[in-house]
Design an enzyme around this catalytic site. Structure first.
Site, PDB file in Angstrom:
ATOM      1  N   ASP A  76       0.845  -1.193   0.000  1.00 42.50           N
ATOM      2  CA  ASP A  76       0.000   0.000   0.000  1.00 42.50           C
ATOM      3  C   ASP A  76       0.881   1.244   0.000  1.00 42.50           C
ATOM      4  O   ASP A  76       1.708   1.415  -0.895  1.00 42.50           O
ATOM      5  CB  ASP A  76      -0.953  -0.051   1.205  1.00 42.50           C
ATOM      6  CG  ASP A  76      -1.963   1.079   1.213  1.00 42.50           C
ATOM      7  OD1 ASP A  76      -2.943   0.990   0.451  1.00 42.50           O
ATOM      8  OD2 ASP A  76      -1.761   2.058   1.947  1.00 42.50           O
ATOM      9  N   HIS A 107      -4.838  -7.402  -0.806  1.00 37.43           N
ATOM     10  CA  HIS A 107      -4.086  -6.183  -0.545  1.00 37.43           C
ATOM     11  C   HIS A 107      -3.163  -6.319   0.662  1.00 37.43           C
ATOM     12  O   HIS A 107      -2.056  -5.781   0.670  1.00 37.43           O
ATOM     13  CB  HIS A 107      -5.094  -5.057  -0.317  1.00 37.43           C
ATOM     14  CG  HIS A 107      -4.517  -3.690  -0.315  1.00 37.43           C
ATOM     15  ND1 HIS A 107      -4.226  -3.000  -1.462  1.00 37.43           N
ATOM     16  CD2 HIS A 107      -4.191  -2.847   0.709  1.00 37.43           C
ATOM     17  CE1 HIS A 107      -3.747  -1.801  -1.164  1.00 37.43           C
ATOM     18  NE2 HIS A 107      -3.729  -1.685   0.154  1.00 37.43           N
ATOM     19  N   TYR A 133      -1.605  10.862   2.567  1.00 34.98           N
ATOM     20  CA  TYR A 133      -2.616  11.261   1.586  1.00 34.98           C
ATOM     21  C   TYR A 133      -2.662  12.785   1.446  1.00 34.98           C
ATOM     22  O   TYR A 133      -2.766  13.314   0.339  1.00 34.98           O
ATOM     23  CB  TYR A 133      -3.996  10.734   2.004  1.00 34.98           C
ATOM     24  CG  TYR A 133      -4.071   9.233   2.008  1.00 34.98           C
ATOM     25  CD1 TYR A 133      -4.551   8.540   0.909  1.00 34.98           C
ATOM     26  CD2 TYR A 133      -3.648   8.489   3.114  1.00 34.98           C
ATOM     27  CE1 TYR A 133      -4.617   7.158   0.897  1.00 34.98           C
ATOM     28  CE2 TYR A 133      -3.706   7.112   3.110  1.00 34.98           C
ATOM     29  CZ  TYR A 133      -4.193   6.447   2.004  1.00 34.98           C
ATOM     30  OH  TYR A 133      -4.233   5.080   1.999  1.00 34.98           O
TER      31      TYR A 133
END
Length: 369
Positions: free
Chosen positions: A162, A343, A293
């Site tokens: 990730d 994931h 982010y």
């Protein structure tokens, strides 16, 4: 560098249980499962969290030698599992979002023939937040310094998932003299500009599929990247909300059907799910975990990786194009599509990942079969 042990105060646990006991659950909206976390499954997780024997779980986590070190001015928390063999290869295993170091420990424990380092990224769990703009380059430089300057490993293998997949690529590309090899299950995506130049139809189809699902599937990232503090205020105050936000991604991104969320526990046990939530809750790090982010800014171009690489594509990106991997990882030793594992590959199929890491290290002459 100093030893570290997790020790959650009793009053924090009492407050958590009291909050959980007063949870107000809503019924599911129409058109499940697209609307988010299942109310029934969330309710079951909340009840289990309220009754969780955290002291037993805390003791299990503290069996793993943990430390906090000042790395480039930031207090970085990490687990360091040393091999009994002094000449064993060193291995950096990084987590992403929304998981923590704890979800990577089952894999780390299967690798006694490596010196394994499992850090918490800056602002995650028990690592302090970075005092500045936390770009992928900052994270890569921090992890490289942890391995080399702090722990003294001149060379090591690297693996990330990730958020830390690009970090792993950056470490390998920027510090080739320090990196003996890289294993990737989240292989290089490239910038939008790089993707626009692709001439492989399979590559275009893959990125078109991602773009088409990016609206509803990427809503979390848009909020975390634009209004992180507003969201974090709610999640830091409501354990049920925090669990829903994290749990939805564990369900959605694992190699299990989203229509039956409880099947997540075939891959990641309930105890491990609640451990993730507990670490975020007790460290109050959900806000700072959004920093990659919000701080990422413009997409960073990552130079090609020249060191030996092994790519094992996880099921969440099952149609990832081999051509992209071969153009980016210039010394690609193997490319495969994993039959299981999504994931959260290290947590979902730790034995399969341990086997791949061991085979890769053996091929590189770092282990002997």
């Amino acid at each position: 560098m100093r030893p570290f042990q997790i020790s959650v105060p009793d009053d924090v646990l009492d407050d958590l249980r009291e909050r959980l006991s007063r949870t107000r659950l809503l019924p599911d909206s129409p058109r499940r499962p697209e609307t988010g976390m299942s109310s029934a499954y969330l309710g079951a997780l909340i009840r289990s969290w309220r009754d969780l024997d955290w002291r037993a779980r805390e003791a299990w986590l503290n069996q793993h030698p943990q430390f906090i070190a000042d790395v480039r001015g930031t207090g970085i928390h990490f687990v360091h599992l040393r091999s009994a063999r002094a000449e064993a290869p060193a291995l950096l295993i990084m987590h992403g979002w929304p998981h923590t170091f704890a979800l990577q420990l089952d894999l780390a424990r299967l690798l006694p023939d490596f010196h394994v380092v499992v850090p918490s990224l800056p602002g995650f769990g028990f690592s302090a937040p970075y005092d500045g703009t936390m770009t992928e380059t900052v994270m890569a430089d921090t992890m490289h310094e942890l391995m080399t300057e702090t722990l003294g490993y001149q060379r090591f293998l690297t693996y990330g998932e990730d958020v830390s997949a690009n970090v792993s690529d950056l470490i390998a590309a920027t510090y080739p003299d320090a990196v003996q090899g890289i294993l990737a299950t989240h292989a290089h995506f490239g910038t939008d500009e790089e993707r626009a130049q692709l001439d492989d139809p399979a590559a275009r189809a893959f990125f078109d599929r991602l773009a088409a699902s990016g609206g509803p599937d990427g809503a979390y990232g848009h909020v975390q990247g634009t209004r992180p503090d507003t969201l974090a205020a709610a999640l830091n105050d409501s354990p049920a909300g925090l669990l829903a936000w994290i749990g939805e991604k564990l369900v959605e991104w694992s190699d299990t059907p989203t229509s039956e969320p409880h099947l997540l526990e075939r891959r990641i046990s309930r105890e491990r799910i609640l451990t993730e939530a507990m670490i975020y809750w007790t460290s109050q790090s959900i806000a700072t975990s959004f920093r990659p982010y919000f701080d990422g800014g413009e997409q960073e171009t990552i130079p090609p990786v020249e060191v030996p690489a092994a790519v094992a594509i996880q099921r969440h990106e099952h149609d990832y194009p081999e051509s992209v991997a071969r153009s980016y990882y210039r010394d690609l030793r193997s490319f495969e599509r994993m039959p299981e594992g999504g994931h959260f590959t290290a947590a979902e199929v730790p034995q399969a990942m341990a086997d791949r890491l061991r085979a890769f290290a053996t091929e590189l002459g770092l282990l002997h079969s």
